[in-house]
Design an enzyme around this catalytic site. Sequence first.
Site, PDB file in Angstrom:
ATOM      1  N   THR A  15       0.832  -1.200   0.000  1.00  0.00           N
ATOM      2  CA  THR A  15       0.000   0.000   0.000  1.00  0.00           C
ATOM      3  C   THR A  15       0.867   1.250   0.000  1.00  0.00           C
ATOM      4  O   THR A  15       0.573   2.223  -0.709  1.00  0.00           O
ATOM      5  CB  THR A  15      -0.940  -0.018   1.229  1.00  0.00           C
ATOM      6  N   ARG A  22       1.587   6.951  -6.648  1.00  0.00           N
ATOM      7  CA  ARG A  22       0.489   7.839  -7.019  1.00  0.00           C
ATOM      8  C   ARG A  22       0.879   9.303  -6.789  1.00  0.00           C
ATOM      9  O   ARG A  22       0.574  10.178  -7.591  1.00  0.00           O
ATOM     10  CB  ARG A  22      -0.760   7.482  -6.181  1.00  0.00           C
ATOM     11  N   SER A  39       0.830  -8.029  -1.934  1.00  0.00           N
ATOM     12  CA  SER A  39      -0.401  -7.252  -2.043  1.00  0.00           C
ATOM     13  C   SER A  39      -1.679  -8.085  -2.199  1.00  0.00           C
ATOM     14  O   SER A  39      -2.459  -7.867  -3.120  1.00  0.00           O
ATOM     15  CB  SER A  39      -0.277  -6.293  -3.237  1.00  0.00           C
ATOM     16  N   CYS A  43      -6.752 -10.887   5.129  1.00  0.00           N
ATOM     17  CA  CYS A  43      -7.956 -11.013   5.970  1.00  0.00           C
ATOM     18  C   CYS A  43      -9.051 -11.802   5.259  1.00  0.00           C
ATOM     19  O   CYS A  43      -9.969 -12.325   5.907  1.00  0.00           O
ATOM     20  CB  CYS A  43      -8.520  -9.647   6.330  1.00  0.00           C
ATOM     21  N   ASN A 269      13.666   5.474  15.105  1.00  0.00           N
ATOM     22  CA  ASN A 269      14.660   6.416  15.630  1.00  0.00           C
ATOM     23  C   ASN A 269      15.571   6.977  14.531  1.00  0.00           C
ATOM     24  O   ASN A 269      16.214   8.004  14.714  1.00  0.00           O
ATOM     25  CB  ASN A 269      15.484   5.772  16.743  1.00  0.00           C
ATOM     26  N   TYR A 274      11.379   4.181   8.117  1.00  0.00           N
ATOM     27  CA  TYR A 274       9.981   4.150   8.535  1.00  0.00           C
ATOM     28  C   TYR A 274       9.559   2.698   8.791  1.00  0.00           C
ATOM     29  O   TYR A 274      10.210   1.763   8.316  1.00  0.00           O
ATOM     30  CB  TYR A 274       9.077   4.726   7.441  1.00  0.00           C
ATOM     31  N   ALA A 275       8.459   2.527   9.499  1.00  0.00           N
ATOM     32  CA  ALA A 275       7.923   1.168   9.653  1.00  0.00           C
ATOM     33  C   ALA A 275       6.399   1.216   9.678  1.00  0.00           C
ATOM     34  O   ALA A 275       5.789   2.196  10.126  1.00  0.00           O
ATOM     35  CB  ALA A 275       8.451   0.509  10.926  1.00  0.00           C
ATOM     36  N   GLY A 277       2.663  -1.517   9.621  1.00  0.00           N
ATOM     37  CA  GLY A 277       2.065  -2.853   9.631  1.00  0.00           C
ATOM     38  C   GLY A 277       2.091  -3.538  10.978  1.00  0.00           C
ATOM     39  O   GLY A 277       2.186  -2.902  12.022  1.00  0.00           O
ATOM     40  N   TYR A 420     -32.953   7.602  13.580  1.00  0.00           N
ATOM     41  CA  TYR A 420     -33.976   6.726  14.129  1.00  0.00           C
ATOM     42  C   TYR A 420     -35.108   6.507  13.134  1.00  0.00           C
ATOM     43  O   TYR A 420     -35.652   7.439  12.567  1.00  0.00           O
ATOM     44  CB  TYR A 420     -34.579   7.296  15.422  1.00  0.00           C
TER      45      TYR A 420
END
Lengths: 447, 447
Positions: A15, A22, A39, A43, A269, A274-275, A277, A420
């Site tokens: 992603t 993009r 990719s 789930c 740090n 970056y990380a 997931g 409602y």
Amino acid sequence: MPRVIIVGGVAGGATTAAQLRRIDPDIDITIYEKGRDISYGNCGLPYHIGGEVKERDQLIAATPESFMERDIVVRTYHQVTGIDADKKKVQVKDILNDRTFDAEYDYLILSPGGAPRTIPALLDVPQAFVLHTLENLDEIKAHMHNKTIKHAVVVGGGYIGLEMVENLVHRDIDVTLVHRSENLYHPLEPDMSAFIVDELAAKGIDVKLNAEIVEVVGDTVTLSTGEEIDAQMIIAGIGITPRTDFLRNSNVVLNEAGYICVDQYGRTNYKDVYAVGDAIETSYQHLDHPVNVALAWGAHRMAYIISNHISGDKAARFEGLLGTNIIRFFDHDIATLGLQVSELDSYPHFVIDHKQKNKAGYMSDSVPIHVRLHVSKSDGKILRAAVVGTEGVDKRIDVLAAHIRLGGTAMDLANIEVAYSPPYSSPKSVLNMVGYKAIEKMKKLKE
Amino acid sequence: MPRVIIVGGVAGGATTAAQLRRIDPDIDITIYEKGRDISYGNCGLPYHIGGEVKERDQLIAATPESFMERDIVVRTYHQVTGIDADKKKVQVKDILNDRTFDAEYDYLILSPGGAPRTIPALLDVPQAFVLHTLENLDEIKAHMHNKTIKHAVVVGGGYIGLEMVENLVHRDIDVTLVHRSENLYHPLEPDMSAFIVDELAAKGIDVKLNAEIVEVVGDTVTLSTGEEIDAQMIIAGIGITPRTDFLRNSNVVLNEAGYICVDQYGRTNYKDVYAVGDAIETSYQHLDHPVNVALAWGAHRMAYIISNHISGDKAARFEGLLGTNIIRFFDHDIATLGLQVSELDSYPHFVIDHKQKNKAGYMSDSVPIHVRLHVSKSDGKILRAAVVGTEGVDKRIDVLAAHIRLGGTAMDLANIEVAYSPPYSSPKSVLNMVGYKAIEKMKKLKE
């Protein structure tokens, strides 16, 4: 042109790559994925076994080829085995060709995910599987094709376990669920999850609580209780551990459990690492309290933030997570958010327990919903919410997530002007009534 | 002991009475209700005709007798015909005995509700009904019992009209819907409501647009188009007007349309005269803009606020309304909140239009949801939302209501951590995606 290396090409990594492309048509992107595929919607894997996902390929959002067409370099069967964050390079093992090389980056994005836990008795058992990857799915499908599965054992009564039980039953396979403790589905407090045992019984599904598999010989599974079960297939769903061993010798900071610590931009740090997931540690959104949530929402959100941050847009920030989650188990929906029950002790709180019909009680198909909130005594903050029912559970947990995110208290739930009409709610909705109960409770506490 | 008089014993009045008694066992409460019944769920009336509400009496929340047992004096067939707020008394007409008397109060609560609109051609037509009260329901049921209804005409394509069409069809009655304009269901913008005509056609229901009834002779209904329809029953659902004529000679302030103006405690310009229900004017919750919303949520909320305020608890305040509303029309759910389309002109805005599956797209039963937001250009505030689909619409509108209430913007929708699992959502939910689109739009506006 900056070079971006992404470690892991499933949810978070893929992603982030797609979003980066993009935003920036020119940035140099390479994904190293140790497995065969990238990719895919993991789930959704159980639902293809059950048949609700008709075609396997519907689970695939992008292929190496489709990424290549967008000028994203994808190297499958390539495992990143180490990183040198000071020198800005990674060590890559080309698994098929058994060679190792270094690759340099300007930005590194770690999306290694988790490794499914196993139990010793299932090692080298040919009919034992996990369901974590598309490769696992294919193995299971091949096994089900090649062998007549009269009876299956599912190990673990967590969300993967329950989803597998349901989907195997949809395939008309007899199932025994083996769970090592007294209580199924630990995200839910035991008294609320007790119905799952009844639901299993109602569906004719055998369940062995306080039991573990100690040995498998041929088709015979022996439990710690001494019982023997005939099983042509065993599927274990007993959680994951973060796949961060390759970072042990780096200076990237991990927490004690091995999760990667990140800031609100997804940075470790190291400002260029970056990380994203399942392998990251973040904080609860509503509390200054660390948490790791191995769910897809957070991965997708962080992918957006990281890709924007690398592209120079610093506006989006990761707010932490509530851990909002839901599973379907046959006719029931089970949802929670916020602290685990075990984490509640350090927060003085009271409990609001409320059962109410999901719609106007006079409607013949109205059904009860059970909401339980753990509420901070000091300020009415909703520390934890659990919702169980057979209809409208997802609505209530999502409203709670939106409400808590913007600082809404338990008492404040009385003010949410829900839609409602008799087929959808009562004029005082389930959550409104929870709010009114919280107001009464708070008044009493102040007396 | 303070004396409370309540004018009108249906939703707002009855709920206020019940709450007041719950809070204060001793306060003196008298309800004057001009009709036969009190405290019934009038939103449920159509569903008893269709059969989803099995027993008529399920619609009754309280009877005069059950209120009397709680020491709430109920006088049915008693119409309050005038008030003297300076002298703190009301003029009451005892309809059955044709006598008039004065009654004094310390607090007066006005809950007169609305009167259903009629059209001249239906006056004195024996088979023409409205469905506004339990008495109306009984009349309709008696008519359906005494006469064979081969064909019915429903007048008005608003929410009562559509609910009546559906419920008559559930009773296997042929229906013609007569609607005086080009577009059905005016709460929805015309291009979004166009599907209703298709849905009517798919169900084999006749619809006459741009048509009105001009004459009824025997079973023959003549339309303004010249067409004649045979109908053994006609039900009109063409809106209500506030029943506030009895206040015209009082000094209680009404707005131009005759709605009673109230403050955040439900008080009129007289500090001891409150008003609740369909006949009040309030403000939009998210905008300084007057609105009247003849729906049950607001009546119940205001009943709580008024009863607490009279009892001395000033903490609860009425926040105004978003006008969150929903109707079911056969398989579709239609929900809106916020400004009417006609009110949008004075707010510079842009539109986010988004269609997405309600759950993971690979699930075989996933269905599309259409969300349209009107968003303020200056700050991203959601001025109006409309949601249409066949599943999960109520969830999205309720999340929007919770979000907007606490100041959430359109862009901010990207941050709501919804509960994701394939049967319930995508990892980037429908509303998350609307948020991402709003972020992009806002960026472009600032360029």
